[in-house]
Enzyme design. Structure first.
Site, PDB file in Angstrom:
ATOM      1  CG  LEU A  40      -2.156  -0.906   1.139  1.00 20.42           C
ATOM      2  CD1 LEU A  40      -2.779  -1.078   2.518  1.00 20.42           C
ATOM      3  CD2 LEU A  40      -3.180  -0.336   0.165  1.00 20.42           C
ATOM      4  CG  ASP A  86       9.710   0.212   3.891  1.00 19.86           C
ATOM      5  OD1 ASP A  86       8.530   0.136   3.506  1.00 19.86           O
ATOM      6  OD2 ASP A  86      10.305  -0.716   4.468  1.00 19.86           O
ATOM      7  CG  ASN A  89       1.088   2.406   4.485  1.00 20.07           C
ATOM      8  OD1 ASN A  89       0.001   1.863   4.307  1.00 20.07           O
ATOM      9  ND2 ASN A  89       2.239   1.829   4.115  1.00 20.07           N
ATOM     10  CE1 TYR A  92      -2.454  -4.229  11.251  1.00 24.22           C
ATOM     11  CE2 TYR A  92      -4.725  -4.994  11.189  1.00 24.22           C
ATOM     12  CZ  TYR A  92      -3.662  -4.336  10.597  1.00 24.22           C
ATOM     13  OH  TYR A  92      -3.817  -3.780   9.351  1.00 24.22           O
ATOM     14  CE  LYS A 109      -3.204  -0.670  11.191  1.00 23.58           C
ATOM     15  NZ  LYS A 109      -2.408   0.448  10.626  1.00 23.58           N
ATOM     16  CB  ALA A 162      -4.658  -3.982   0.169  1.00 18.44           C
ATOM     17  NE  ARG A 187       6.526  -6.225   3.577  1.00 20.52           N
ATOM     18  CZ  ARG A 187       7.714  -6.077   4.137  1.00 20.52           C
ATOM     19  NH1 ARG A 187       8.646  -6.999   3.948  1.00 20.52           N
ATOM     20  NH2 ARG A 187       7.997  -5.032   4.871  1.00 20.52           N
TER      21      ARG A 187
END
Length: 304
Positions: free
Chosen positions: A19, A38, A100, A165, A169, A197, A200
């Site tokens: 993404l 990243d 992200n 997670y 979120k 989406a 990976r």
């Protein structure tokens, strides 16, 4: 109307793959100068490499855009500050922040270690906090900012094996809701993207044909609507497979009980009225809940 990011400076975290890569490429294609952040770690957050982010930068430059990479670990505020410092030295402002970056360490709550719980919270929640904090004063001083949090259906609705997670979120939505209020006077708008989406992060969770239907490129158009000049504010946009919908937190109108009636038994007895959804509404801030209950109490007192 054409959505353009010409002249805008954007930071996209976790932009080496999936993404984040899709977001970075799309922003650059529409004119933004992009910081491709990243850490280059594995899906669980281990390891580090600049190869993926450099490839994205090369792709942007080859297409005529402008970008540079930075390997900041978003969970480390000092590294994030260095990324923002380099951005300011190179381009002089930060207009857009796309939070992200993320990792997964899925296990049922019974089997999950607290270290794994904390690490996921650190990357998703504190990563968003760190990056937002690092650009906040810049955006306030320039009276302009667009920030997008990345939330998830796992947080809003729950998903087995993702308590860490999901907690992170959902937490970024609480962060968004307050920052919307604090940033309004400086035209800082904060929204959240809830993507579905095939990346990976989810590669072993769905069949290949389904993953193809859930390509990151089908999510990114939604992202672009959340961070341009005419972006909404405090919107949760769900996106995936070409579908786009908004999500909201609603509160029912509720009931009022006099002091002598305020018992758990009375609440249970009036449960159907307390949970009726016909007059539910999305509240603009936490204080609106207090105002609603006080209004009910004052109306009851006047009618007594």
């Amino acid at each position: 109307m054409t959505i353009s990011f010409e002249g805008k400076i954007a930071i996209v975290t976790g932009a080496g793959n999936g993404l984040g890569k899709s977001h970075a490429l799309a922003l650059a294609k529409r004119g933004a100068k992009v910081v491709v952040n990243d850490l280059g770690g594995a899906r669980d957050g281990s390891g580090q490499s600049s190869a993926a982010s450099e490839e994205v930068v090369n792709e942007i430059v080859a297409a005529g855009g402008d970008a540079f990479s930075h390997g900041a670990n978003v969970a480390d505020f000092e590294q994030v500050q260095d990324m923002v410092k380099q951005t300011m030295e190179k381009w002089g402002r930060v207009d857009i922040l796309i939070n992200n970056a993320g990792i997964l360490r899925d296990k049922s709550f019974a089997k999950m270690s607290l270290d794994d719980f904390k690490l996921v919270m650190d990357v998703h929640l504190m990563g968003s906090v760190n990056c937002t904090k690092a650009v906040w004063d810049i955006m306030r001083e320039q009276n302009y900012g667009r920030i997008v949090m990345t939330t998830s259906s796992s947080g809003m609705y729950g998903n087995f094996g993702q308590s860490n997670y999901g907690a992170a979120k959902m937490a970024v939505l609480g962060l968004m809701n307050t920052l919307v209020l604090e940033g309004a006077k400086n035209d800082i708008r904060i929204n959240a993207l809830a993507p579905t989406a095939g990346t990976r992060m989810t590669e072993d969770l769905m069949p290949e044909n389904i993953a193809e239907m859930l390509a990151p490129e089908y999510v990114t158009p939604g992202l672009l609507t959340l961070c341009d000049d005419e972006a909404p504010n405090r919107t949760i946009l769900s996106a995936g497979a070409g579908g786009y919908a908004t999500a909201s937190i609603f509160e029912t109108d509720g009931i009022f009980l006099t002091p002598d009636q305020q018992t758990p038994e009375a609440i249970r007895a009036n449960w159907s009225d307390a949970t009726k959804q016909d007059k539910q509404q999305a509240l603009a801030s936490g204080v609106k809940q207090s105002e609603k209950f006080l209004a009910k109490a004052m109306a009851a007192m006047k009618g007594a």
